[in-house]
Design an enzyme around this catalytic site. Structure first.
Site, PDB file in Angstrom:
ATOM      1  N   GLU A 103      24.206  71.909  52.700  1.00 47.25           N
ATOM      2  CA  GLU A 103      24.185  71.951  51.228  1.00 47.25           C
ATOM      3  C   GLU A 103      23.274  70.859  50.664  1.00 47.25           C
ATOM      4  OE1 GLU A 103      28.577  72.086  51.255  1.00 47.25           O
ATOM      5  OE2 GLU A 103      28.330  73.624  49.722  1.00 47.25           O
ATOM      6  N   GLU A 123      32.494  75.834  56.813  1.00 43.71           N
ATOM      7  CA  GLU A 123      33.687  75.415  56.057  1.00 43.71           C
ATOM      8  C   GLU A 123      34.836  76.402  56.184  1.00 43.71           C
ATOM      9  OE1 GLU A 123      30.607  75.086  55.069  1.00 43.71           O
ATOM     10  OE2 GLU A 123      30.328  73.327  53.796  1.00 43.71           O
TER      11      GLU A 123
HETATM   12  C1  LIG Z   1      43.036  69.066  43.924  1.00 39.51           C
HETATM   13  C2  LIG Z   1      42.017  69.622  44.839  1.00 39.51           C
HETATM   14  C3  LIG Z   1      40.664  69.079  44.615  1.00 39.51           C
HETATM   15  C4  LIG Z   1      39.642  69.876  45.322  1.00 39.51           C
HETATM   16  C5  LIG Z   1      38.315  69.291  45.341  1.00 39.51           C
HETATM   17  C6  LIG Z   1      37.965  68.774  46.672  1.00 39.51           C
HETATM   18  C7  LIG Z   1      36.668  68.135  46.666  1.00 39.51           C
HETATM   19  C8  LIG Z   1      36.067  68.115  47.984  1.00 39.51           C
HETATM   20  C9  LIG Z   1      34.776  68.761  47.899  1.00 39.51           C
HETATM   21  C10 LIG Z   1      33.974  68.453  49.024  1.00 39.51           C
HETATM   22  C11 LIG Z   1      32.911  69.472  49.158  1.00 39.51           C
HETATM   23  C12 LIG Z   1      32.878  69.781  50.509  1.00 39.51           C
HETATM   24  C13 LIG Z   1      31.830  70.762  50.893  1.00 39.51           C
HETATM   25  C14 LIG Z   1      31.502  70.524  52.292  1.00 39.51           C
HETATM   26  C15 LIG Z   1      32.417  70.656  53.219  1.00 39.51           C
HETATM   27  C16 LIG Z   1      32.089  70.353  54.607  1.00 39.51           C
HETATM   28  O1  LIG Z   1      30.995  69.956  54.960  1.00 39.51           O
HETATM   29  S1  LIG Z   1      33.311  70.512  55.694  1.00 39.51           S
HETATM   30  C17 LIG Z   1      32.608  70.071  57.236  1.00 39.51           C
HETATM   31  C18 LIG Z   1      31.712  71.118  57.739  1.00 39.51           C
HETATM   32  N1  LIG Z   1      31.197  70.743  59.019  1.00 39.51           N
HETATM   33  C19 LIG Z   1      31.719  71.165  60.141  1.00 39.51           C
HETATM   34  O2  LIG Z   1      32.649  71.907  60.165  1.00 39.51           O
HETATM   35  C20 LIG Z   1      31.064  70.642  61.400  1.00 39.51           C
HETATM   36  C21 LIG Z   1      32.098  70.162  62.345  1.00 39.51           C
HETATM   37  N2  LIG Z   1      31.521  69.554  63.501  1.00 39.51           N
HETATM   38  C22 LIG Z   1      30.978  70.260  64.499  1.00 39.51           C
HETATM   39  O3  LIG Z   1      30.824  71.441  64.474  1.00 39.51           O
HETATM   40  C23 LIG Z   1      30.567  69.475  65.718  1.00 39.51           C
HETATM   41  O4  LIG Z   1      31.311  68.302  65.739  1.00 39.51           O
HETATM   42  C24 LIG Z   1      29.064  69.124  65.769  1.00 39.51           C
HETATM   43  C25 LIG Z   1      28.611  68.473  64.490  1.00 39.51           C
HETATM   44  C26 LIG Z   1      28.264  70.393  66.054  1.00 39.51           C
HETATM   45  C27 LIG Z   1      28.820  68.143  66.934  1.00 39.51           C
HETATM   46  O5  LIG Z   1      29.312  68.697  68.128  1.00 39.51           O
HETATM   47  P1  LIG Z   1      29.422  67.834  69.469  1.00 39.51           P
HETATM   48  O6  LIG Z   1      28.162  67.127  69.689  1.00 39.51           O
HETATM   49  O7  LIG Z   1      29.943  68.735  70.523  1.00 39.51           O
HETATM   50  O8  LIG Z   1      30.480  66.700  69.172  1.00 39.51           O
HETATM   51  P2  LIG Z   1      32.007  66.790  68.795  1.00 39.51           P
HETATM   52  O9  LIG Z   1      32.801  66.347  69.955  1.00 39.51           O
HETATM   53  O10 LIG Z   1      32.339  68.080  68.208  1.00 39.51           O
HETATM   54  O11 LIG Z   1      32.094  65.715  67.635  1.00 39.51           O
HETATM   55  C28 LIG Z   1      31.852  64.338  67.905  1.00 39.51           C
HETATM   56  C29 LIG Z   1      32.787  63.501  67.057  1.00 39.51           C
HETATM   57  O12 LIG Z   1      32.452  63.691  65.687  1.00 39.51           O
HETATM   58  C30 LIG Z   1      33.599  64.114  64.937  1.00 39.51           C
HETATM   59  N3  LIG Z   1      33.126  64.986  63.872  1.00 39.51           N
HETATM   60  C31 LIG Z   1      32.308  66.020  63.992  1.00 39.51           C
HETATM   61  N4  LIG Z   1      32.044  66.558  62.785  1.00 39.51           N
HETATM   62  C32 LIG Z   1      32.749  65.846  61.883  1.00 39.51           C
HETATM   63  C33 LIG Z   1      32.879  65.907  60.475  1.00 39.51           C
HETATM   64  N5  LIG Z   1      32.239  66.807  59.752  1.00 39.51           N
HETATM   65  N6  LIG Z   1      33.679  65.001  59.902  1.00 39.51           N
HETATM   66  C34 LIG Z   1      34.310  64.060  60.616  1.00 39.51           C
HETATM   67  N7  LIG Z   1      34.213  63.941  61.965  1.00 39.51           N
HETATM   68  C35 LIG Z   1      33.438  64.826  62.585  1.00 39.51           C
HETATM   69  C36 LIG Z   1      34.454  64.823  65.965  1.00 39.51           C
HETATM   70  O13 LIG Z   1      35.781  64.850  65.548  1.00 39.51           O
HETATM   71  C37 LIG Z   1      34.248  63.956  67.185  1.00 39.51           C
HETATM   72  O14 LIG Z   1      35.056  62.818  67.002  1.00 39.51           O
HETATM   73  P3  LIG Z   1      35.735  62.090  68.234  1.00 39.51           P
HETATM   74  O15 LIG Z   1      36.537  63.141  68.945  1.00 39.51           O
HETATM   75  O16 LIG Z   1      36.565  61.032  67.629  1.00 39.51           O
HETATM   76  O17 LIG Z   1      34.625  61.598  69.090  1.00 39.51           O
END
Ligand SMILES: CCCCCCCCCCCCC/C=C/C(=O)SCCNC(=O)CCNC(=O)[C@H](O)C(C)(C)COP(=O)(O)OP(=O)(O)OC[C@H]1O[C@@H](n2cnc3c(N)ncnc32)[C@H](O)[C@@H]1OP(=O)(O)O
Length: 717
Positions: A103, A123
């Site tokens: 985004e 998401e």
């Molecule tokens: C009253 C109500 C109010 C409502 C209003 C709310 C407001 C909020 C609005 C906000 C707007 C949001 C819009 C956007 C939303 C998003 O972006 S949601 C997140 C979307 N992203 C994902 O889903 C990606 C998730 N991650 C992955 O797919 C994979 O991790 C990767 C990026 C492809 C990397 O893969 P790989 O190399 O295999 O590593 P991993 O083991 O998976 O990950 C490594 C560590 O990183 C942590 N991690 C990964 N992504 C995230 C993340 N997005 N946030 C936090 N942490 C993340 C993962 O947990 C691993 O951590 P450790 O295990 O501790 O090492």
């Protein structure tokens, strides 16, 4: 964090720096807003490039922040400010641009991607929607249909596909940041109006697109609410001006954000990652145990399981010796493995990898492999014989693995001269499709053996969970009780359709009786015979519906004796139009059989409602999950939940059985189990587990605190 530097005097370079995936935490959002404003203010700067450090653009919003009140600058105004800027901003995408990361890139005026990068809006898999403008900008870029597909499924696309879809402007094999910097300089002075996606007009989507997508979603994502909200948001993009569409996106996000489904899916995300950090009761854990490389593997047995395992290994580029003593089975197995590999090759437009497999009838050919996976049928005598031979034939440092789904791994290890090299690798059928792998450690399995099996699972693209050795391990041990309760419900008055309907409404893709017809009733029959519950080993002095001192339903055995084995024989719990038919129809013959059965045993049919079906089937399974945790067979509730979501069709948006128990409330689960145990004292596993009682006594702590109540691992290393 985000770093700022000036390149070539006129290019402002902003690098996101929040390892490992540059998630958009509040600190990062704050830093980006500040650095963008600085670059826009600086009269020397004519263009801006945004990139991510360590080869990753951005993994999206920081999911961990969703658990508490969101603080810091919100994403939407930050992205709007970039788009509205008067200097061209180019996103240099390496690694991934997911969710909020994409985004952010959509707010930039241009996007340059490395050819290995992937982009997507996942998401929906977290129970959310892309609420930083993704649902409004992506359709304006790609057209409505592709955007709708990407947003409702969360599918990622590789850079070349992203280029075709128009998501990125250029794909490069060079240094992406350098290419983006040159590109940014080349567009200085060009009008930006057309590059602002919020200003683009959308062309009309094809007729019926939203209705069709909605119908598909209702079919596919039983009960999941986020995909439906995604459709509504994209529809708003297609029908409303940008600003009104953004308002709709925000309102829909507000309904999803605090939903139980979003919590469950986000829990699942972290649970899946936590199981990779395994630890054993003897103190061994992933942090200190080194895996050995597997270059050559062997698979023994080319039945359904063996074939799937061979395909998985080949797909991972591992050379395999596929061994089968039965000539006909070898021939069929070879044909099927090659057919799957050829189909793979066609799909990926590549050469088939059949050269990686060597088919043989001789065990002696396995002398030089690094790891063997035995996948013959469930017969302890046969398996022991194979392990004895392997122990003599294979090189001394080869790992010996069994794909048994329930038999004792220690018993097999004991017949070898290397019990420390023996582990279970329990795949799920079909093994080249199903994601789950239970890695079963025995009493003597070395940390290196467990680490190697876990690492191999990862290489095969599986979600691997290390579990202890007990009958059925984690998944099948729990499953047994769930199936048994379903059979008891039929004795008491339900039909297979009623039970399946309740389970499907809960979110399972298929009810338990349909699953049983699909996999074949004879599978469980063989296991029950082996356990002395039916067939030659039964103590017939016991009353007819009691075995080994407890309630037993012989219903499934009776169907097997009639040759009603499920889909393959066109009859089982349902009726099928022909052997191998897929479409289950209620079977009046089965209903009459149930009536006769009840009358024969003096059972009075009663009306059973959906709540009872769910409580009896699911709470008994959950109770066993608590026993498994208490026994140390799984190291935490996440392990149990990951196994159920990835191997047993538990609806992902309900987190898993243990998460569901937490959601329902532990005291309610306890109270209902006490009630059912009192009503069915001859079913011992309905007695609430000591761990469940302990948790309730301690005020029903949330699931993330349960590990504190488990017996601590103590190191024997
Ligand atoms: C009253 C109500 C109010 C409502 C209003 C709310 C407001 C909020 C609005 C906000 C707007 C949001 C819009 C956007 C939303 C998003 O972006 S949601 C997140 C979307 N992203 C994902 O889903 C990606 C998730 N991650 C992955 O797919 C994979 O991790 C990767 C990026 C492809 C990397 O893969 P790989 O190399 O295999 O590593 P991993 O083991 O998976 O990950 C490594 C560590 O990183 C942590 N991690 C990964 N992504 C995230 C993340 N997005 N946030 C936090 N942490 C993340 C993962 O947990 C691993 O951590 P450790 O295990 O501790 O090492």
């Amino acid at each position: 964090m985000a770093k700022y530097s000036r390149l070539h005097g006129s290019v402002g370079l902003i690098s996101l720096a929040n390892p490992p995936v540059n998630a958009l935490s509040s600190v990062v959002r704050h830093a980006i807003s500040e650095k963008v404003a600085k670059a826009f203010r600086d009269p020397e700067v004519t263009c801006v490039v945004i990139c991510g450090e360590n080869g990753v653009f951005c993994g999206g919003a920081d999911i961990r922040e969703f658990a508490s009140t969101m603080r810091g600058p919100p994403l939407v105004p930050m992205i709007d400010a970039i788009e509205e800027g008067e200097k061209p901003v180019v996103a240099a995408i390496e690694g991934v641009a997911f969710g909020g990361g994409l985004e952010l890139a959509l707010g930039c005026h241009y996007r340059i991607a490395h050819y290995k990068a992937r982009v997507g809006l996942p998401e929906v898999t977290l129970g959310l929607l892309p609420a930083a403008g993704g649902t409004q900008r992506l359709p304006r870029l790609t057209g409505v249909a592709p955007a709708l597909q990407l947003i409702t499924t969360g599918r990622h696309v590789a850079a070349p596909e992203a280029l075709k879809l128009g998501i990125v402007d250029q794909v490069t094999e060079q240094n992406t940041v350098e290419v983006a910097v040159q590109f940014a300089k080349s567009v200085v002075g060009q009008a930006l109006h057309n590059r602002r996606l919020s200003l683009r007009q959308l062309s009309c989507p094809p007729d019926g697109l939203f209705e069709e997508t909605m119908a598909q979603i209702k079919q596919r994502a039983r009960g999941a609410v986020a995909p439906i909200a995604c459709v509504q948001a994209v529809k708003a993009a297609a029908t409303l001006p940008f600003k009104a569409g953004m308002d709709k996106e925000r309102d829909l996000m507000a309904t999803l954000f605090n939903s139980g489904q979003a919590k469950a899916l986000q829990y699942s995300f972290f649970a899946q990652r936590s199981v990779a950090k395994w630890n054993l009761p003897n103190g061994a854990h992933s942090g200190i145990s080194k895996a050995r490389a597997v270059h050559r593997a062997a698979v023994i047995g080319l039945g359904t399981m063996g074939r799937g395992i061979v395909v998985s290994l080949v797909r991972a580029g591992i050379s395999v010796i596929a061994m089968e003593t039965n000539e006909k089975q070898l021939h069929t197995g070879k044909k099927m493995v090659i057919a799957i590999l050829e189909k793979d090759a066609q799909k990926h437009n590549a050469a088939p990898r059949a050269d990686l497999v060597h088919f043989t009838e001789r065990l002696s050919d396995l002398s030089n492999v690094d790891l063997v996976i035995e996948a013959v049928y469930e017969d302890m005598v046969l398996k022991k014989d194979i392990f004895k031979q392997l122990s003599m034939i294979c090189k001394p440092d080869a790992f010996l693995c069994t794909n048994t789904s329930a038999l004792n791994v220690d018993e097999l290890a004991a017949v070898t001269g290397r019990p420390e090299m023996v582990v279970g690798m329990h795949f799920f059928a079909p093994a080249h499709v199903m994601k789950l792998l239970e890695v079963v450690y025995g009493q003597h399995s070395s940390p290196e053996a467990v680490a190697t099996a876990m690492q191999l699972g990862k290489r095969l693209g599986k979600v691997s969970v290390a579990v202890g050795n007990c009958p059925g391990f984690v998944g099948n041990r729990m499953m047994k009780l769930y199936v048994e309760q379903a059979h008891f419900l039929l004795e008491e008055g339900a039909t297979p359709e009623q039970v399946d309907e309740a389970l499907e409404e809960f979110g399972f893709a298929m009810g338990i009786f349909k699953v049983s017809d699909l996999s074949g009733l004879d599978v469980g029959w063989r296991v029950r015979k082996e356990a002395g519950l039916t067939g030659a080993g039964v103590d017939w002095k016991e009353p007819p519906r009691r075995r080994q001192g407890r309630r037993y339903s012989p219903l499934a055995d009776l169907l097997c004796e009639k040759g009603h084995l499920g889909q393959k024989t066109s009859r089982g719990w349902y009726l099928y139009e022909k052997p191998g038919g897929r479409d289950p129809k209620p079977d009046q013959g089965l209903h009459s059989f149930l009536v006769e059965y009840r009358s024969k045993y003096g059972l009075k049919a009663r009306r059973i409602d959906k709540d009872e079906v769910l409580e009896r089937c699911l709470f008994s399974l959950i109770n066993e999950g608590f026993c498994i945790l208490d026994d140390g067979i799984a190291s935490g509730p996440e392990d149990v939940d990951v196994i159920y979501v990835h191997g047993y069709g538990w609806p992902r948006h309900r987190g898993g059985p243990m998460f569901y128990a937490d959601m329902v409330g532990l005291s309610k689960v306890l109270e209902r189990l006490e009630f059912y145990h009192q009503a069915h004292p001859d079913v011992p596993y309905l007695k609430p587990s000591p761990l469940l009682r302990k948790l309730v006594r301690n005020g029903s702590p949330p699931i993330r605190e349960w590990r504190e109540f488990l017996k601590r691992p103590h190191s024997h290393l």
